[in-house]
Design an enzyme around this catalytic site. Structure first.
Site, PDB file in Angstrom:
ATOM      1  N   HIS A  77      -4.734  -7.361   0.200  1.00  0.00           N
ATOM      2  CA  HIS A  77      -3.476  -6.494  -0.196  1.00  0.00           C
ATOM      3  C   HIS A  77      -3.716  -5.232   0.598  1.00  0.00           C
ATOM      4  O   HIS A  77      -4.788  -4.905   1.242  1.00  0.00           O
ATOM      5  CB  HIS A  77      -3.497  -5.971  -1.549  1.00  0.00           C
ATOM      6  CG  HIS A  77      -3.725  -7.180  -2.506  1.00  0.00           C
ATOM      7  ND1 HIS A  77      -2.821  -7.648  -3.462  1.00  0.00           N
ATOM      8  CD2 HIS A  77      -4.756  -7.944  -2.578  1.00  0.00           C
ATOM      9  CE1 HIS A  77      -3.178  -8.606  -4.241  1.00  0.00           C
ATOM     10  NE2 HIS A  77      -4.485  -8.974  -3.906  1.00  0.00           N
ATOM     11  N   THR A  79      -2.968  -1.255  -0.361  1.00  0.00           N
ATOM     12  CA  THR A  79      -2.765  -0.437  -1.884  1.00  0.00           C
ATOM     13  C   THR A  79      -1.316   0.223  -1.793  1.00  0.00           C
ATOM     14  O   THR A  79      -0.838   0.392  -2.836  1.00  0.00           O
ATOM     15  CB  THR A  79      -3.630   0.768  -2.010  1.00  0.00           C
ATOM     16  OG1 THR A  79      -3.505   1.745  -0.785  1.00  0.00           O
ATOM     17  CG2 THR A  79      -5.255   0.221  -1.761  1.00  0.00           C
ATOM     18  N   GLU A 142      -8.138  -4.966  -1.928  1.00  0.00           N
ATOM     19  CA  GLU A 142      -7.167  -3.919  -1.542  1.00  0.00           C
ATOM     20  C   GLU A 142      -7.722  -3.291  -0.260  1.00  0.00           C
ATOM     21  O   GLU A 142      -8.843  -2.433  -0.386  1.00  0.00           O
ATOM     22  CB  GLU A 142      -6.930  -3.115  -2.634  1.00  0.00           C
ATOM     23  CG  GLU A 142      -6.356  -3.895  -3.869  1.00  0.00           C
ATOM     24  CD  GLU A 142      -4.722  -3.745  -3.894  1.00  0.00           C
ATOM     25  OE1 GLU A 142      -4.281  -3.161  -2.742  1.00  0.00           O
ATOM     26  OE2 GLU A 142      -4.263  -4.265  -4.703  1.00  0.00           O
ATOM     27  N   HIS A 180      -1.311 -11.095   0.050  1.00  0.00           N
ATOM     28  CA  HIS A 180      -0.561 -11.051  -1.019  1.00  0.00           C
ATOM     29  C   HIS A 180       0.929 -11.611  -1.118  1.00  0.00           C
ATOM     30  O   HIS A 180       1.538 -12.345  -1.731  1.00  0.00           O
ATOM     31  CB  HIS A 180      -0.432  -9.726  -1.791  1.00  0.00           C
ATOM     32  CG  HIS A 180      -0.154  -9.476  -3.100  1.00  0.00           C
ATOM     33  ND1 HIS A 180       0.131  -8.157  -3.536  1.00  0.00           N
ATOM     34  CD2 HIS A 180       0.133 -10.379  -3.875  1.00  0.00           C
ATOM     35  CE1 HIS A 180       0.547  -8.391  -4.796  1.00  0.00           C
ATOM     36  NE2 HIS A 180       0.550  -9.811  -5.200  1.00  0.00           N
ATOM     37  N   ASP A 190       2.546  -7.160   1.182  1.00  0.00           N
ATOM     38  CA  ASP A 190       1.141  -6.639   1.874  1.00  0.00           C
ATOM     39  C   ASP A 190       0.446  -7.745   2.218  1.00  0.00           C
ATOM     40  O   ASP A 190       0.619  -9.025   1.433  1.00  0.00           O
ATOM     41  CB  ASP A 190       0.624  -5.841   0.787  1.00  0.00           C
ATOM     42  CG  ASP A 190       0.571  -6.443  -0.404  1.00  0.00           C
ATOM     43  OD1 ASP A 190       1.592  -6.966  -1.161  1.00  0.00           O
ATOM     44  OD2 ASP A 190      -0.645  -6.364  -1.146  1.00  0.00           O
TER      45      ASP A 190
END
Length: 271
Positions: A77, A79, A142, A180, A190
């Site tokens: 991902h 953030t 992340e 993601h 993302d």
């Protein structure tokens, strides 16, 4: 169970060394871990009844052959926030209902927020192939990035080192390092179009295409090929855009150009 308890103890030790602002989060974390352990330790056989309402005899007899959760995917991902501290705060507030196993900062620092043995809330409503609960079978990472900036060299270097450790520890297949947006194409974008997927693939994390040297056959089924890779095609335009964000990274319309089809066909043959 022993592996879970060990990982929980290590996680608690890490939180004990955390700065004071996170002591409240540490307490909540430990309470939730205790809930998980208590649930595992209950050892209750299920209550089962036949069609007439008669109880079926059941028993709980513990097996000696088991282990902790083994993740099979890594989902990457960004953030969409402006700092590591901001993301840590997000993941230490209960009302956000969001978390990840790791955060990798812009300067390369790696922060672990949950044991790999536990289920983080990072993928949300998601699907990849026949997996409809990606949180239960994946590790969420992340990257500290607002979604509009390039990913720093220090950050990607640390990510590669972390991925190597996870791949070795859990024997994660090469194809199972995904984004993601790949697992939630209708909702998420993302990591961004700026993420260096080819660099990861060259290091053994995710698949990439070879330079196409021929057009796909005239009857090439784009939707079927996307499904074979893993994409949820219930919203085909969203799946196409997610595919292009990952593998083409230059133009994000839902129209498949000849080049896009060549790339997809090349990848399709790898699955």
């Amino acid at each position: 169970m022993r592996a879970l308890l060990l990982s929980v103890s290590l996680a608690s030790l890490l939180f004990a060394c955390a700065p004071k602002p996170y002591q409240k989060a540490q307490k909540i974390h430990e309470e939730k871990v205790k809930e998980v352990i208590t649930k595992i330790d209950e050892h209750q056989a299920p209550e089962l009844y036949d069609s007439l309402g008669n109880a079926i005899k059941t028993a709980y007899i513990p097996t000696v052959n088991f282990g902790s959760r083994r993740p099979d995917f890594v989902i990457i991902h960004h953030t969409a926030q402006d700092s590591l501290a901001q993301t840590i705060k997000t993941f230490t507030l209960e009302h956000t209902q969001a978390s990840a196993h790791y955060i990798v900062s812009r300067d390369g620092e790696v922060v672990q927020m949950l044991s790999d043995d536990l289920r983080a809330w990072h993928a949300g409503l998601s699907k990849w192939g026949n997996n409809t609960d990606m949180n239960s079978c994946s590790i969420g990472i992340e990257l500290d990035n607002n979604g509009k900036e390039p990913f720093s060299e220090a950050q990607i270097n640390s990510l590669l080192i972390l991925l190597a450790k996870l791949k070795t520890t859990y024997n994660i297949p090469v194809a199972n390092f995904i984004g993601h947006a790949d697992v939630a194409p209708k909702r998420k974008a993302d990591p961004s179009i700026l993420f260096p997927w080819k660099k990861l693939a060259d290091a053994g994390f995710g698949l990439w295409y070879d330079m196409p040297n021929a057009l796909p056959p005239a009857n090439f089924d784009v939707e079927g090929a996307l499904r074979r890779i893993g994409y949820d095609t219930s919203n085909l335009p969203a799946a196409i855009i997610a595919f292009k964000r990952h593998f083409v990274q230059i133009e994000l319309s839902a129209v498949m150009t000849s080049w896009d089809k060549c790339v997809l066909y090349n990848l399709y043959k790898k699955y």
